[in-house]
Scaffold this active site. Structure first.
Site, PDB file in Angstrom:
ATOM      1  N   LYS A 197      51.698  65.389  40.097  1.00  0.00           N
ATOM      2  CA  LYS A 197      50.841  65.977  39.060  1.00  0.00           C
ATOM      3  C   LYS A 197      49.335  65.798  39.353  1.00  0.00           C
ATOM      4  O   LYS A 197      48.828  66.471  40.236  1.00  0.00           O
ATOM      5  CB  LYS A 197      51.278  65.454  37.692  1.00  0.00           C
ATOM      6  N   TYR A 205      62.794  60.571  33.207  1.00  0.00           N
ATOM      7  CA  TYR A 205      63.028  61.676  34.139  1.00  0.00           C
ATOM      8  C   TYR A 205      62.318  61.360  35.453  1.00  0.00           C
ATOM      9  O   TYR A 205      61.187  60.882  35.452  1.00  0.00           O
ATOM     10  CB  TYR A 205      62.465  62.976  33.554  1.00  0.00           C
ATOM     11  N   ASP A 209      57.676  54.931  38.474  1.00  0.00           N
ATOM     12  CA  ASP A 209      57.479  56.361  38.682  1.00  0.00           C
ATOM     13  C   ASP A 209      56.283  56.782  37.834  1.00  0.00           C
ATOM     14  O   ASP A 209      56.388  56.974  36.625  1.00  0.00           O
ATOM     15  CB  ASP A 209      58.745  57.132  38.299  1.00  0.00           C
TER      16      ASP A 209
HETATM   17  C1  LIG Z   1      57.066  65.620  36.690  1.00  0.00           C
HETATM   18  C2  LIG Z   1      57.779  64.362  37.045  1.00  0.00           C
HETATM   19  C3  LIG Z   1      58.584  64.250  38.185  1.00  0.00           C
HETATM   20  C4  LIG Z   1      58.900  65.422  39.067  1.00  0.00           C
HETATM   21  O1  LIG Z   1      57.778  65.928  39.689  1.00  0.00           O
HETATM   22  P1  LIG Z   1      57.844  67.444  40.294  1.00  0.00           P
HETATM   23  O2  LIG Z   1      56.513  67.626  40.931  1.00  0.00           O
HETATM   24  O3  LIG Z   1      58.117  68.330  39.129  1.00  0.00           O
HETATM   25  O4  LIG Z   1      58.959  67.441  41.279  1.00  0.00           O
HETATM   26  C5  LIG Z   1      59.106  63.009  38.493  1.00  0.00           C
HETATM   27  N1  LIG Z   1      58.870  61.936  37.717  1.00  0.00           N
HETATM   28  C6  LIG Z   1      58.107  62.007  36.613  1.00  0.00           C
HETATM   29  C7  LIG Z   1      57.847  60.780  35.819  1.00  0.00           C
HETATM   30  C8  LIG Z   1      57.549  63.219  36.236  1.00  0.00           C
HETATM   31  O5  LIG Z   1      56.815  63.293  35.123  1.00  0.00           O
END
Ligand SMILES: *Cc1c(COP(=O)(O)O)cnc(C)c1O
Length: 430
Positions: A269, A147, A241
């Site tokens: 995060k 994701y 990511d």
């Molecule tokens: C949480 C997450 C996102 C999205 O971040 P948001 O702050 O919710 O937009 C993208 N990539 C990864 C791997 C994530 O865990």
């Protein structure tokens, strides 16, 4: 089913449905995959959250990962208070932005420069544009089970074949956007190599190096290393990511854990210490393509917001103290090993996967590295465990595809109590 212990939450949820689609501002919060109405939280302290019905829960969701220090850490709170007294936003450079940038770059060997944005999604969106701007190519390879936020071209899932152009997983995403994304299964070097040979127009591969948004799909280090080599060979940029894994499995995240140099990294995060911050970073050479230095446009009214910078700085300063990650990771490993020992002794058909301070309950004895290996039937067990744990005041993220997090604030005594409750919840399932 009746939920007398969630009376106030239920009332607030009914009211929220008038204001927000599904009563929420982010879909998984609606508790669609588990029993009962979502809890409305009014207070957090350390490893506990308190709901509007005044029950106090041991929290393993940690706001979905940002709160590596636990809730309402005194140093983070102090930093926020101190900063907010000076004003909340200037849309101009601040010393606090410099301080957080300097702290990160000094302790992260895989980055030369960084730019702050306001969410993980925004970080990924910008990283993709940067990769396309740098390479002059358009296609992106992503993996089924990873994701990357709600970016249009990444909100895609695999079609029926092994190598497929994405099929949109959301209405409102134009087919032409999705046609720019190739979706591959994880854990397969051969398919990756074949795809790179077949397509000359790939700008970047994006992966969660520790996939943790669809179960915890820990990858083989050799697979990630081969991916790095293939990217170099084919002139494709590798994007890690690290929105979840960054500053979580170590300060240098998955790049440091596997010792792999990606071309671009994205963060979110933990980087904001519980306030909205994202970031992307790379080598100096790649980052010079970003405006105003280069021609890849990227901007944000609230980017590097000083209050958020202060929260991020207070958090990252603390995780850099000696032994922080080893203590956290060992504590998590012991907790998970203890539970797995119990599961083994009862021969229950499940297992808890762990990496760093992340854990995930899977309802299978097999090693799972790909999304298609997860049996959706198992989620029935999770639903029971989730309900039983809430009734015993332990809060897990409301979906069996979500991972749990342990924070610095989870002390051994509390983890022991939580483990006892988790054992009981598991007993009820089988
Ligand atoms: C949480 C997450 C996102 C999205 O971040 P948001 O702050 O919710 O937009 C993208 N990539 C990864 C791997 C994530 O865990």
């Amino acid at each position: 089913m009746d939920f007398p212990e969630r009376k106030m939450s239920a009332t607030l949820f009914e009211e929220a449905k008038k204001y927000f689609p599904g009563g929420v501002n982010s879909p998984v919060r609606a508790f669609k995959s588990v029993e009962g109405p979502p809890l409305f939280i009014k207070h957090g302290s350390g490893c506990y959250i308190t709901c509007e019905d005044d029950h106090r829960y041991i929290d393993f969701c940690a706001s979905w990962g940002p709160l590596i220090l636990g809730h309402n850490d005194p140093e983070v709170r102090e930093a926020i208070h101190h900063t907010v007294d000076q004003g909340t936003s200037f849309g101009a450079p601040t010393r606090l932005g410099n301080e957080l940038g300097a702290l990160i770059l000094k302790h992260h060997r895989y980055l030369d420069q960084i730019r702050f944005v306001s969410s993980g999604t925004e970080a990924v969106m910008s990283a993709i544009r940067l990769a396309r701007g740098v390479t002059g190519k358009t296609k992106i390879i992503k993996f089924e089970g990873c994701y990357h936020g709600h970016v249009d071209s990444l909100l895609v899932k695999a079609g029926s074949g092994l190598v497929t152009f994405g099929v949109s997983s959301s209405a409102g995403v134009p087919p032409s956007f999705v046609a720019e994304t190739i979706v591959l299964p994880l854990d397969n070097e051969e398919i990756l190599e074949k795809t790179l040979k077949a397509h000359q127009d790939v700008a970047a591969i994006i992966i969660e190096p520790v996939p943790a948004n669809n179960g915890l799909l820990v990858q083989r280090p050799e697979y990630l290393k081969t991916m790095r080599d293939l990217c170099t060979k084919h002139g494709v940029l590798l994007i890690f990511d690290e929105v979840i894994s960054g500053f979580r499995i170590g300060f240098e995240g998955a790049a440091g854990h596997y010792d792999i140099q990606p071309d671009i990294l994205t963060f979110g995060k933990i980087i904001g210490g519980g306030l909205p911050v994202g970031a992307f970073g790379a080598s100096r050479q790649i980052m010079q393509h970003i405006s105003p230095e280069g021609n890849v446009y990227q901007a944000g009214t609230l980017s590097a917001n000083p209050v958020a910078m202060a929260a991020g700085h207070a958090t990252l300063r603390k995780v850099l103290t000696t032994g922080f990650y080893s203590d956290l990771n060992i504590k998590t490993e012991q907790f998970v090993n203890y539970l797995n020992g119990y599961i083994e002794s009862r021969a229950y058909p499940m297992h808890i996967v762990q990496l760093g301070s992340i854990f995930w309950m899977k309802f299978s004895k097999e090693v799972i590295r790909r999304a298609d290996q997860i049996d959706s039937e198992g989620m029935q067990y999770f639903k029971k465990i989730h309900l039983s744990l809430l009734r015993n005041e332990v809060y897990l993220g409301p979906s069996g595809y979500e991972v749990g997090f342990i924070s610095h604030a989870h002390d051994e005594k509390t983890l022991e109590i939580a483990a006892g409750k988790i054992k009981k919840a598991i007993d009820l399932c089988f």
